[in-house]
Enzyme design. Structure first.
Site, PDB file in Angstrom:
ATOM      1  N   LYS A   1      -6.352  -2.948   2.405  1.00  0.00           N
ATOM      2  CA  LYS A   1      -5.040  -3.086   3.049  1.00  0.00           C
ATOM      3  C   LYS A   1      -5.232  -2.842   4.540  1.00  0.00           C
ATOM      4  O   LYS A   1      -5.703  -1.774   4.937  1.00  0.00           O
ATOM      5  CB  LYS A   1      -4.096  -2.040   2.444  1.00  0.00           C
ATOM      6  CG  LYS A   1      -2.706  -1.998   3.024  1.00  0.00           C
ATOM      7  CD  LYS A   1      -1.944  -0.805   2.459  1.00  0.00           C
ATOM      8  CE  LYS A   1      -0.622  -0.642   3.172  1.00  0.00           C
ATOM      9  NZ  LYS A   1      -0.090   0.721   3.074  1.00  0.00           N
TER      10      LYS A   1
ATOM     11  N   ASP B   1       4.950  -0.478   0.073  1.00  0.00           N
ATOM     12  CA  ASP B   1       4.640   0.886   0.499  1.00  0.00           C
ATOM     13  C   ASP B   1       5.942   1.508   0.974  1.00  0.00           C
ATOM     14  O   ASP B   1       6.455   1.154   2.044  1.00  0.00           O
ATOM     15  CB  ASP B   1       3.585   0.901   1.618  1.00  0.00           C
ATOM     16  CG  ASP B   1       3.229   2.326   2.055  1.00  0.00           C
ATOM     17  OD1 ASP B   1       3.764   3.286   1.459  1.00  0.00           O
ATOM     18  OD2 ASP B   1       2.416   2.472   2.994  1.00  0.00           O
TER      19      ASP B   1
ATOM     20  N   GLU C   1       3.342   2.028  -3.402  1.00  0.00           N
ATOM     21  CA  GLU C   1       2.643   3.128  -2.722  1.00  0.00           C
ATOM     22  C   GLU C   1       3.652   4.162  -2.230  1.00  0.00           C
ATOM     23  O   GLU C   1       4.750   3.790  -1.794  1.00  0.00           O
ATOM     24  CB  GLU C   1       1.864   2.524  -1.541  1.00  0.00           C
ATOM     25  CG  GLU C   1       1.073   3.514  -0.704  1.00  0.00           C
ATOM     26  CD  GLU C   1       0.315   2.794   0.429  1.00  0.00           C
ATOM     27  OE1 GLU C   1      -0.024   1.597   0.270  1.00  0.00           O
ATOM     28  OE2 GLU C   1       0.088   3.420   1.472  1.00  0.00           O
TER      29      GLU C   1
ATOM     30  N   ASP D   1      -0.913   7.687  -1.054  1.00  0.00           N
ATOM     31  CA  ASP D   1      -1.475   7.652   0.310  1.00  0.00           C
ATOM     32  C   ASP D   1      -1.268   9.039   0.923  1.00  0.00           C
ATOM     33  O   ASP D   1      -2.160   9.877   0.881  1.00  0.00           O
ATOM     34  CB  ASP D   1      -0.784   6.538   1.099  1.00  0.00           C
ATOM     35  CG  ASP D   1      -1.077   6.578   2.593  1.00  0.00           C
ATOM     36  OD1 ASP D   1      -1.968   7.333   3.021  1.00  0.00           O
ATOM     37  OD2 ASP D   1      -0.399   5.852   3.367  1.00  0.00           O
TER      38      ASP D   1
ATOM     39  N   GLU E   1       1.878  -3.409  12.488  1.00  0.00           N
ATOM     40  CA  GLU E   1       0.776  -3.946  11.687  1.00  0.00           C
ATOM     41  C   GLU E   1       0.843  -5.466  11.561  1.00  0.00           C
ATOM     42  O   GLU E   1       0.235  -6.052  10.672  1.00  0.00           O
ATOM     43  CB  GLU E   1       0.755  -3.291  10.299  1.00  0.00           C
ATOM     44  CG  GLU E   1       0.449  -1.796  10.381  1.00  0.00           C
ATOM     45  CD  GLU E   1       0.040  -1.176   9.049  1.00  0.00           C
ATOM     46  OE1 GLU E   1       0.279  -1.791   7.997  1.00  0.00           O
ATOM     47  OE2 GLU E   1      -0.516  -0.072   9.081  1.00  0.00           O
TER      48      GLU E   1
ATOM     49  N   LYS F   1      -8.202   6.328   3.331  1.00  0.00           N
ATOM     50  CA  LYS F   1      -8.230   6.155   4.784  1.00  0.00           C
ATOM     51  C   LYS F   1      -9.237   7.166   5.310  1.00  0.00           C
ATOM     52  O   LYS F   1      -9.015   8.375   5.199  1.00  0.00           O
ATOM     53  CB  LYS F   1      -6.854   6.468   5.378  1.00  0.00           C
ATOM     54  CG  LYS F   1      -5.754   5.453   5.043  1.00  0.00           C
ATOM     55  CD  LYS F   1      -4.409   6.032   5.435  1.00  0.00           C
ATOM     56  CE  LYS F   1      -3.306   4.978   5.488  1.00  0.00           C
ATOM     57  NZ  LYS F   1      -1.972   5.628   5.616  1.00  0.00           N
TER      58      LYS F   1
END
Ligand code: PGA
Ligand code: ZN
Length: 422
Positions: free
Chosen positions: A386, A241, A284, A310, A204, A335
């Site tokens: 995010k 996270d 998260e 998540d 990422e 998501k």
């Protein structure tokens, strides 16, 4: 009305196949969408249809593409894209299986997003405006990855993401610049400490270097915030996270970078210690996806912190309802490919906001140059977004889209923390 639907196989940011689709409506307007794919996926996500066999190590999506070009195209042809939910309702009904195991969540989402885009284009609007309606468009507060670990960085550290939230920024443009400055400082500090791999980027776009463990990585991030000229916790705060699914062995959480395995209560203690010593305002997936009781206790323990589910919720309405009932978190990561359709994902976002929870719209670790996610975050009034770091173009595509919206549309900037403070 929908005239034509064509899908093809494209590549995501990890070089793996993904579904791309174009929907054309009568009059000639069209919308295109390429869908993302996760690495640290939860068990409760919509199912991706993958081919198996030898092509792309079994990850080909020709079957999903075929589904779009035949079954889905036949089903949605003639539908009016001016009716935002018509396509999604039909897709939801058509599958009938749980989590789109039959049609493929990747096939379904490609059509859902491309149809929405076609609808917006036909209406002569940006997707953000089309989803939002009249009034100033609320640009989200970004949560930006600086240091990566876990499944996104060869487990350089155990925690998957160490991120920054520019709490003190006055607008989106400033927010982005502050985060970029912190990432640059973190890179400089890591290089100065002998981590030559800090010139490379993780899935990422963050720094994927073994910084001596999780707590040390947090220390480095806070030093980077300071050396970039910011006051930690006031100007720029930290988000984590944990992606704890990835650490769970069945009877403990394995912190491989530190050679320790922790029980549930010990991991919560460890995280509470990070929160006490550092300006951490958001955590998260602190625990794995099936530990409802642990989540509820952890959320009480981390009072005042944004606790985001998540993998726990997987953008699923019944899992979110369960979480709200139990007080298992106070925020949800949305998501859309975990859910399958725009309508479904937006329902989860709206339910969470009605419960007084915060919402964060999120990209996946395998993403593409497509930028529709930025428009969703704005049009849905998510408040936060995010996307990963400020390196790699599949990440910057979303940031650049938000910059474009700020420059070309009537916008405001959402700062959930500042609003909470007043
Ligand atoms: P994924 O990671 O896309 O690999 O699931 C993103 C996240 O965990 O937030
Ligand atoms: Zn996550």
């Amino acid at each position: 009305r929908i005239d034509q639907v064509v899908a093809w196989e494209a590549l995501d940011s990890r070089g793996r196949p993904t579904v791309a689709c174009r929907v054309t409506v009568s009059g000639g307007s069209s919308g295109r969408a390429v869908v993302p794919s996760g690495a640290s996926t939860g068990s409760y996500e919509a199912v991706e249809l993958r081919d198996g066999g030898h092509r792309y190590g079994g990850k080909g999506v020709r079957r999903a593409v075929e589904q779009v070009n035949t079954v889905l195209a036949d089903a949605v042809r003639g539908l009016d894209t001016a009716e935002p939910d018509a396509v999604d309702l039909l897709l939801e009904e058509l599958d009938g299986s749980s989590r789109y195991a039959r049609l493929g969540g990747n096939a379904v989402l490609a059509v859902s997003v491309a149809a929405a885009r076609a609808g917006a284009t036909a209406a002569g609007m940006s997707l953000a405006r089309w989803l939002h309606g009249p009034g100033a468009l609320p640009l989200p507060m970004p949560m930006i990855n600086v240091i990566s670990g876990g499944a996104h960085a060869g487990r350089a550290i155990d925690v998957q993401d160490l991120l920054v939230i520019p709490l003190g920024a006055a607008g989106f443009t400033e927010a982005l610049e502050w985060c970029a400055r912190v990432r640059e400082e973190a890179r400089r500090l890591a290089l100065a400490a002998g981590h030559g791999a800090a010139v490379l980027v993780a899935d990422e776009g963050g720094l994927g270097v073994p910084l001596g463990g999780n707590a040390e990585a947090l220390d480095l991030l806070v030093r980077a915030i300071e050396s970039a000229g910011f006051t930690p916790g006031t100007d720029v705060a930290v988000a984590i996270d944990v992606a704890a699914n990835q650490l769970w062995t069945g009877d403990g959480y394995e912190l491989g970078s530190e050679g320790r395995t922790l029980a549930t209560a010990e991991l919560v203690d460890e995280i509470a210690g990070w929160v006490a010593r550092h300006p951490v305002v958001s955590v998260e997936d602190p625990l794995h996806e099936d530990d409802w009781d642990g989540w509820a206790a952890g959320t009480r323990r981390l009072a005042g912190v944004q606790v985001i589910g998540d993998d726990l919720f997987a953008t699923d309405p019944s899992r979110l309802a369960e979480g709200v009932r139990r007080g298992a978190a106070n925020a949800v990561l949305v998501k859309v490919n975990q859910n399958g359709t725009l309508r479904g994902a937006r329902g989860v976002l709206d339910d969470a906001q009605r419960a007084g929870w915060a919402t964060v719209v999120s990209a996946r670790s395998g993403d593409t140059e497509d930028d529709w996610l930025a428009d969703l975050a704005v049009g849905w009034r998510a408040g936060q977004i995010k996307v990963g770091s400020v390196h790699r173009s599949e990440r910057c595509a979303k940031w650049n889209r938000l910059l474009e919206l700020e420059a070309t549309e009537d916008t405001t900037f959402t700062n959930p923390w500042r609003e909470a403070a007043v």
